[in-house]
Every structure is written in structure tokens, then in C-alpha cells.
Design a protein around this motif. Sequence first.
Motif, short mmCIF file in Angstrom:
data_model
loop_
_atom_site.label_atom_id
_atom_site.label_comp_id
_atom_site.label_asym_id
_atom_site.label_seq_id
_atom_site.Cartn_x
_atom_site.Cartn_y
_atom_site.Cartn_z
N ASP A 16 -5.31 -2.47 -1.55
CA ASP A 16 -3.97 -2.99 -1.82
C ASP A 16 -3.05 -2.83 -0.62
O ASP A 16 -2.20 -3.68 -0.36
CB ASP A 16 -3.38 -2.31 -3.04
N LEU A 20 -1.22 -6.00 1.05
CA LEU A 20 0.23 -6.02 1.25
C LEU A 20 0.56 -6.36 2.70
O LEU A 20 1.40 -7.22 2.98
CB LEU A 20 0.83 -4.67 0.87
N LEU A 174 4.57 -2.58 -4.26
CA LEU A 174 3.48 -2.25 -5.17
C LEU A 174 3.77 -0.89 -5.77
O LEU A 174 4.19 0.03 -5.07
CB LEU A 174 2.14 -2.19 -4.42
#
Length: 195
Positions: A16, A20, A174
Motif C-alpha cells: 500500500d 500510494l 490511507l
Amino acid sequence: MPDYKCPQLDNQHFADKIALRAAILDEAKFEEVNVLDLFAGAGHIWTEMGKKFKLTSYLPVDIKPRLPGTLKLDVNALTVQSFRPENFNVIDMDCYDSKAFELLPHFLNGTKPMAVFLTYGSVDPHTLSRFLAQAVGMPAAWRTEFYNAQLCFFCGEQFLRQQFTPRFKSVKRLKYPNVHGGERVRYYGVLLGGK
């Protein structure tokens, strides 16, 4: 997203973090990527990012270097002033306390487009950082008296909003809960335009 397993807590959400950064850099469309990687660790993130983007320069910085060529430095609001924002178009601050927020204003002094990545996690279970409390005007006693993780994240969000200027083009976030149901960490990707 890459299939990568790292035993360290700081790379628990590795895929992640990569996604990002890729999303912000795709939006930025930089011809060259010049990275200042504060709190670089072993450099896993930008090693992976180098497979997707042309890294023209990469300067890893860490108090405990684990990557050859890393500048050994205790990164704080004073030492970060030795870096000129104009020399980079990517600043990565993947640390878990509020230190990234303390360093951010220095990099907002630049004038050219830049991508900034910050990690903020609830690492001290007993108190909100003094810096964030002061920055958002919170009484000092509240740091411990009313402490909880949500207060920490609220103050972090308020601080970011205080920094918003016309230079802020995009902000992505996030959030991750911990196993006990509370939020544990937030990752931010910020794209800044030129002045």
C-alpha cells in the motif's frame, strides 16, 4: 501491487505504501525523480519505486544506516534545515511519531512542484506529542488527560489543514486499524504545485 513480505513493523503495509507513492507520482508526471528519503531504513520502498519510476537521485538518511551510502543523521526540525527543498521533488518521511509533521513546514518553503509522503502512527500509548498539541492550540494538560489515538489523528489532520495553501494539489490518505479495533497508523501522500 508487489508481493513483498518484510518482518519489520514499518513495512507491514508495504504494497500500500508503494501504491500510494505510485498514485501521487503518476499524477505529478515528474520527468525526473529526485528523492530525499528521511528515515530510510534499509531502503526497501525506494528500491521498489525505482522499478517503476526513473530515480535521477536518491539520498537515504537515517540515524541507524542499513543501506550503503546512507547519510547518518538524527533527523529533526533543526538538522533538516541543512537540506534545500529545491534540490528534491520527492520528500519521504516514513516515521511513526509526529516528527514528520514537525519537518513538513521546512519543505513547504520550496517553490517547485513536489511530492511529500508522511507516516503518522500512534506509537506512544500515553500522550499526544507536544509539537502537535501546541500547533493546533490544545491546552498542554489535554496531552495526557484526554489522550486517545483518535485525538492524535484529529490533531494530525488539523495540523495538515493549517498547512494547506494553493500549492496543495492533491492529498491522499490511507488508514489502518490495529487488531484491537482502534486506528493505528495513517499514511499520507501530498502533491504540491509550484509557487
